[in-house]
Design an enzyme around this catalytic site. Sequence first.
Site, mmCIF file in Angstrom:
data_model
loop_
_atom_site.group_PDB
_atom_site.id
_atom_site.type_symbol
_atom_site.label_atom_id
_atom_site.label_comp_id
_atom_site.label_asym_id
_atom_site.label_seq_id
_atom_site.Cartn_x
_atom_site.Cartn_y
_atom_site.Cartn_z
ATOM 1 N N SER A 143 0.958 -1.252 0.050
ATOM 2 C CA SER A 143 -0.015 0.015 0.086
ATOM 3 C C SER A 143 1.079 1.156 0.090
ATOM 4 O O SER A 143 2.111 1.188 0.550
ATOM 5 C CB SER A 143 -1.033 0.082 1.328
HETATM 6 N N1 SAH Z 1 -0.581 -4.801 4.008
HETATM 7 C C1 SAH Z 1 0.122 -5.080 2.730
HETATM 8 C C2 SAH Z 1 -0.796 -4.937 1.399
HETATM 9 C C3 SAH Z 1 -0.870 -6.046 0.690
HETATM 10 S S1 SAH Z 1 -2.180 -5.929 -0.343
HETATM 11 C C4 SAH Z 1 1.279 -4.042 2.803
HETATM 12 O O1 SAH Z 1 1.775 -3.617 3.674
HETATM 13 O O2 SAH Z 1 2.307 -4.934 2.015
HETATM 14 C C5 SAH Z 1 -3.359 -6.594 0.054
HETATM 15 C C6 SAH Z 1 -3.021 -8.249 0.318
HETATM 16 O O3 SAH Z 1 -4.366 -8.915 0.814
HETATM 17 C C7 SAH Z 1 -2.373 -9.048 -0.788
HETATM 18 O O4 SAH Z 1 -1.408 -9.554 -0.276
HETATM 19 C C8 SAH Z 1 -3.642 -10.356 -0.863
HETATM 20 O O5 SAH Z 1 -3.056 -11.435 -0.997
HETATM 21 C C9 SAH Z 1 -4.206 -10.336 0.588
HETATM 22 N N2 SAH Z 1 -5.597 -10.703 0.606
HETATM 23 C C10 SAH Z 1 -6.532 -10.782 -0.273
HETATM 24 N N3 SAH Z 1 -7.761 -11.280 0.200
HETATM 25 C C11 SAH Z 1 -7.266 -11.870 1.381
HETATM 26 C C12 SAH Z 1 -7.984 -12.841 2.276
HETATM 27 N N4 SAH Z 1 -9.477 -13.202 1.991
HETATM 28 N N5 SAH Z 1 -7.375 -13.221 3.253
HETATM 29 C C13 SAH Z 1 -6.129 -12.779 3.552
HETATM 30 N N6 SAH Z 1 -5.263 -11.912 2.701
HETATM 31 C C14 SAH Z 1 -6.144 -11.583 1.512
#
Ligand code: SAH
Length: 209
Positions: A60
């Site tokens: 993000s």
């Molecule tokens: N907070 C992260 C941003 C990652 S983007 C950072 O700081 O890097 C969002 C993430 O949500 C992705 O890695 C994706 O795989 C995850 N995601 C999507 N649906 C999900 C679910 N049902 N359970 C757990 N993770 C999920």
Amino acid sequence: MTSQRTRTRMIDRLREEGIRDERVLAAIAAVPRHVFVEEALASRAYEDSALPLGYSQTISQPYIVARMIELLLDARKLGKTLEIGAGSGYQAAVLAQLTDEVYAIERIEPLLARAKLNLRAIQQFKVRLKHADGQLGLPEAAPFDTIILAAAATRVPHALLQQLALGGRMLLPLGTGEQFLLMVERRAEGYVETRLDSVRFVPLLSGLE
Ligand code: SAH
């Protein structure tokens, strides 16, 4: 490129963009974001942009991490916190600057493995990571004072509502095309929802990879 000056500039920019909570700015300043992005992108780690993590996912934008945590804090403490969508582990590391209990769930196993390495690299051992479908929450550690989603849901996951403590707050991106942040507060009289900023997040998906 990863100099203190570049990081200070990022904090100044967040301030200009309207982030006011000094606790949040200090937490962002304390986490070296370049550790969480791929080496080829490290020179861009302190730009205020989302960057690719692989597997069609993105780390993000610092502004949105700061904005969401600021909204969740608002004159309270984060307390026991659950993050859905750990990705690189970056936001979990920022949360861990502000509270002692952080649980983070990721559905893509290789990303979770990388998050583990990233957090170890910065000596952050407080975050408890789990490979699971975050829509189901983490019943074994519930209730949570704070729940933050890093992926957009099409509706508020029921299990997460149940796992929110009384007085707790959950902040999630909601919607498919048009997305906005939804704050859900659990009060004695029930759940109170407030629609906030327009945003763009990757979708919350079901099942594991
Ligand atoms: N907070 C992260 C941003 C990652 S983007 C950072 O700081 O890097 C969002 C993430 O949500 C992705 O890695 C994706 O795989 C995850 N995601 C999507 N649906 C999900 C679910 N049902 N359970 C757990 N993770 C999920």
